[in-house]
Design a protein around this motif. Structure first.
Motif, PDB file in Angstrom:
ATOM      1  N   PHE A   1      64.358 -26.166   1.529  1.00 26.79           N
ATOM      2  CA  PHE A   1      63.993 -27.098   2.592  1.00 26.79           C
ATOM      3  C   PHE A   1      63.298 -26.322   3.718  1.00 26.79           C
ATOM      4  O   PHE A   1      63.494 -25.121   3.858  1.00 26.79           O
ATOM      5  CB  PHE A   1      65.221 -27.830   3.142  1.00 26.79           C
ATOM      6  N   GLU A   2      62.497 -27.028   4.493  1.00 26.79           N
ATOM      7  CA  GLU A   2      61.815 -26.383   5.611  1.00 26.79           C
ATOM      8  C   GLU A   2      62.822 -26.070   6.715  1.00 26.79           C
ATOM      9  O   GLU A   2      63.827 -26.773   6.872  1.00 26.79           O
ATOM     10  CB  GLU A   2      60.691 -27.275   6.143  1.00 26.79           C
ATOM     11  N   THR A   3      62.534 -25.021   7.477  1.00 25.75           N
ATOM     12  CA  THR A   3      63.484 -24.570   8.488  1.00 25.75           C
ATOM     13  C   THR A   3      62.744 -23.929   9.661  1.00 25.75           C
ATOM     14  O   THR A   3      61.676 -23.341   9.476  1.00 25.75           O
ATOM     15  CB  THR A   3      64.452 -23.537   7.871  1.00 25.75           C
ATOM     16  N   PRO A   4      63.290 -24.045  10.880  1.00 27.76           N
ATOM     17  CA  PRO A   4      62.741 -23.269  11.994  1.00 27.76           C
ATOM     18  C   PRO A   4      63.087 -21.803  11.762  1.00 27.76           C
ATOM     19  O   PRO A   4      64.011 -21.491  11.009  1.00 27.76           O
ATOM     20  CB  PRO A   4      63.481 -23.827  13.225  1.00 27.76           C
ATOM     21  N   TYR A   5      62.357 -20.896  12.401  1.00 26.33           N
ATOM     22  CA  TYR A   5      62.606 -19.489  12.098  1.00 26.33           C
ATOM     23  C   TYR A   5      62.139 -18.574  13.213  1.00 26.33           C
ATOM     24  O   TYR A   5      61.337 -18.955  14.069  1.00 26.33           O
ATOM     25  CB  TYR A   5      61.867 -19.093  10.819  1.00 26.33           C
ATOM     26  N   LEU A   6      62.657 -17.364  13.192  1.00 25.34           N
ATOM     27  CA  LEU A   6      62.126 -16.234  13.932  1.00 25.34           C
ATOM     28  C   LEU A   6      61.827 -15.158  12.893  1.00 25.34           C
ATOM     29  O   LEU A   6      62.667 -14.880  12.034  1.00 25.34           O
ATOM     30  CB  LEU A   6      63.149 -15.710  14.950  1.00 25.34           C
ATOM     31  N   PRO A   7      60.651 -14.536  12.916  1.00 26.68           N
ATOM     32  CA  PRO A   7      60.311 -13.510  11.924  1.00 26.68           C
ATOM     33  C   PRO A   7      61.260 -12.320  12.018  1.00 26.68           C
ATOM     34  O   PRO A   7      61.763 -11.994  13.101  1.00 26.68           O
ATOM     35  CB  PRO A   7      58.877 -13.110  12.305  1.00 26.68           C
ATOM     36  N   ILE A   8      61.513 -11.676  10.892  1.00 27.75           N
ATOM     37  CA  ILE A   8      62.334 -10.471  10.880  1.00 27.75           C
ATOM     38  C   ILE A   8      61.675  -9.423  11.771  1.00 27.75           C
ATOM     39  O   ILE A   8      60.452  -9.257  11.754  1.00 27.75           O
ATOM     40  CB  ILE A   8      62.509  -9.931   9.441  1.00 27.75           C
ATOM     41  N   GLU A   9      62.464  -8.746  12.580  1.00 22.92           N
ATOM     42  CA  GLU A   9      61.950  -7.680  13.433  1.00 22.92           C
ATOM     43  C   GLU A   9      62.587  -6.351  13.014  1.00 22.92           C
ATOM     44  O   GLU A   9      63.789  -6.299  12.725  1.00 22.92           O
ATOM     45  CB  GLU A   9      62.261  -7.954  14.904  1.00 22.92           C
TER      46      GLU A   9
ATOM     47  N   ILE B   1      72.185 -11.265   7.256  1.00 27.72           N
ATOM     48  CA  ILE B   1      71.177 -10.606   8.082  1.00 27.72           C
ATOM     49  C   ILE B   1      70.822 -11.543   9.230  1.00 27.72           C
ATOM     50  O   ILE B   1      70.213 -12.599   9.015  1.00 27.72           O
ATOM     51  CB  ILE B   1      69.928 -10.254   7.256  1.00 27.72           C
ATOM     52  N   GLY B   2      71.227 -11.183  10.434  1.00 30.48           N
ATOM     53  CA  GLY B   2      71.014 -12.038  11.594  1.00 30.48           C
ATOM     54  C   GLY B   2      72.300 -12.760  11.970  1.00 30.48           C
ATOM     55  O   GLY B   2      72.465 -13.948  11.667  1.00 30.48           O
ATOM     56  N   THR B   3      73.205 -12.055  12.630  1.00 30.18           N
ATOM     57  CA  THR B   3      74.507 -12.632  12.993  1.00 30.18           C
ATOM     58  C   THR B   3      74.358 -13.786  13.971  1.00 30.18           C
ATOM     59  O   THR B   3      75.020 -14.819  13.836  1.00 30.18           O
ATOM     60  CB  THR B   3      75.406 -11.556  13.645  1.00 30.18           C
TER      61      THR B   3
ATOM     62  N   THR C   1      68.919 -15.223   8.282  1.00 29.75           N
ATOM     63  CA  THR C   1      68.430 -16.270   9.168  1.00 29.75           C
ATOM     64  C   THR C   1      67.081 -15.871   9.759  1.00 29.75           C
ATOM     65  O   THR C   1      66.438 -16.670  10.437  1.00 29.75           O
ATOM     66  CB  THR C   1      69.425 -16.544  10.308  1.00 29.75           C
ATOM     67  N   ALA C   2      66.656 -14.629   9.533  1.00 34.48           N
ATOM     68  CA  ALA C   2      65.340 -14.161   9.961  1.00 34.48           C
ATOM     69  C   ALA C   2      64.373 -14.315   8.800  1.00 34.48           C
ATOM     70  O   ALA C   2      64.730 -14.125   7.640  1.00 34.48           O
ATOM     71  CB  ALA C   2      65.411 -12.702  10.404  1.00 34.48           C
ATOM     72  N   ALA C   3      63.130 -14.640   9.113  1.00 32.11           N
ATOM     73  CA  ALA C   3      62.166 -14.994   8.072  1.00 32.11           C
ATOM     74  C   ALA C   3      61.355 -13.807   7.572  1.00 32.11           C
ATOM     75  O   ALA C   3      60.975 -12.921   8.342  1.00 32.11           O
ATOM     76  CB  ALA C   3      61.219 -16.068   8.602  1.00 32.11           C
ATOM     77  N   PHE C   4      61.079 -13.817   6.279  1.00 29.55           N
ATOM     78  CA  PHE C   4      60.238 -12.825   5.616  1.00 29.55           C
ATOM     79  C   PHE C   4      58.961 -13.518   5.135  1.00 29.55           C
ATOM     80  O   PHE C   4      58.900 -14.744   5.052  1.00 29.55           O
ATOM     81  CB  PHE C   4      60.961 -12.210   4.419  1.00 29.55           C
TER      82      PHE C   4
END
Length: 217
Positions: free
Chosen positions: A202-210, A87-89, A153-156
């Motif tokens: 581990f902690e990670t940078p993210y963009l929220p799921i849209e 999810i998130g190419t 790769t998108a955050a929930f």
């Protein structure tokens, strides 16, 4: 010749960093080497392709660092013969590695531009077991049956509900989860029968799921 050397030096530096973190799976590292990262980054960032920083790409998205991608795939424990949903190419870099490691990959992204660019890269690398689609990934991928592995790769904000229905028993999903304190932690969900286990990685940078596909990009 110079670009080839930069590629080799970048990969070698990545391998050293990964080994320092205990990642030395030769099959995984071979798969990474067979997906030259400079082919996935915007031209102006070619010299930083293997760096440990995120890199901006089209549609306001970004590529996770090479280290983050390989760490995630390592913990996903993908095996030959398995079906994987991504999810998130994004650029398609993780997609390509997953394609080298599994039987079949279905990857989805909400941006048509990213889907087309990533598919072109799969074609250039001769990776034929990957299907990339423009789709809304908020509910996984309905109608495609179950998967052995799911990676997002998108955050929930919590374990996605679709995980329970779209993953096989013995399967696992890795996704960024946004915690109440604002941190985002890559988290592994494992399914055994009707039981589920959750493990923070581990902690990670993210963009929220849209939700919904992008209309213009």
């Amino acid at each position: 010749m110079k670009s080839v050397m930069v590629e080799k030096e970048g990969f070698a530096a990545l391998v050293l960093r990964l080994r320092a973190e205990g990642i030395s799976d030769i099959d995984l590292l071979t798969a990474v080497e067979q997906c030259p990262r400079s082919q996935f980054v915007p031209a102006q960032f070619a010299a930083e392709a293997y760096s440990s920083r995120t890199i901006p790409i089209d549609c306001g998205a970004f590529m996770e660092s090479a280290d983050m991608v390989v760490k995630t795939v390592a913990r996903l424990q993908v095996k030959p013969g398995q079906r994987v949903l991504e999810i998130g190419t994004g650029s398609g870099f993780m997609t390509a590695i997953l394609g080298r490691r599994s039987e079949r990959v279905v990857s989805i992204d909400r941006y048509k531009t990213l889907v087309e660019l990533a598919q072109n890269r799969m074609d250039d690398l001769g990776i034929r077991n990957v299907v990339i689609r423009q789709a809304d990934g908020a509910n996984g991928l309905v109608g495609e049956g179950t998967f052995d592995r799911i990676v997002s790769t998108a955050a929930f904000t919590a374990m996605p509900r679709f995980f329970t229905e779209q993953i096989v028993s013995g399967g696992m999903m890795i996704a960024p989860i946004i915690l109440e304190d604002g941190r985002c932690v890559m988290t592994r969900f494992s399914k055994t029968g009707s039981r589920f286990e959750q493990e923070e990685l581990f902690e990670t940078p993210y963009l929220p799921i849209e939700t919904h596909i992008a209309r213009y990009l």
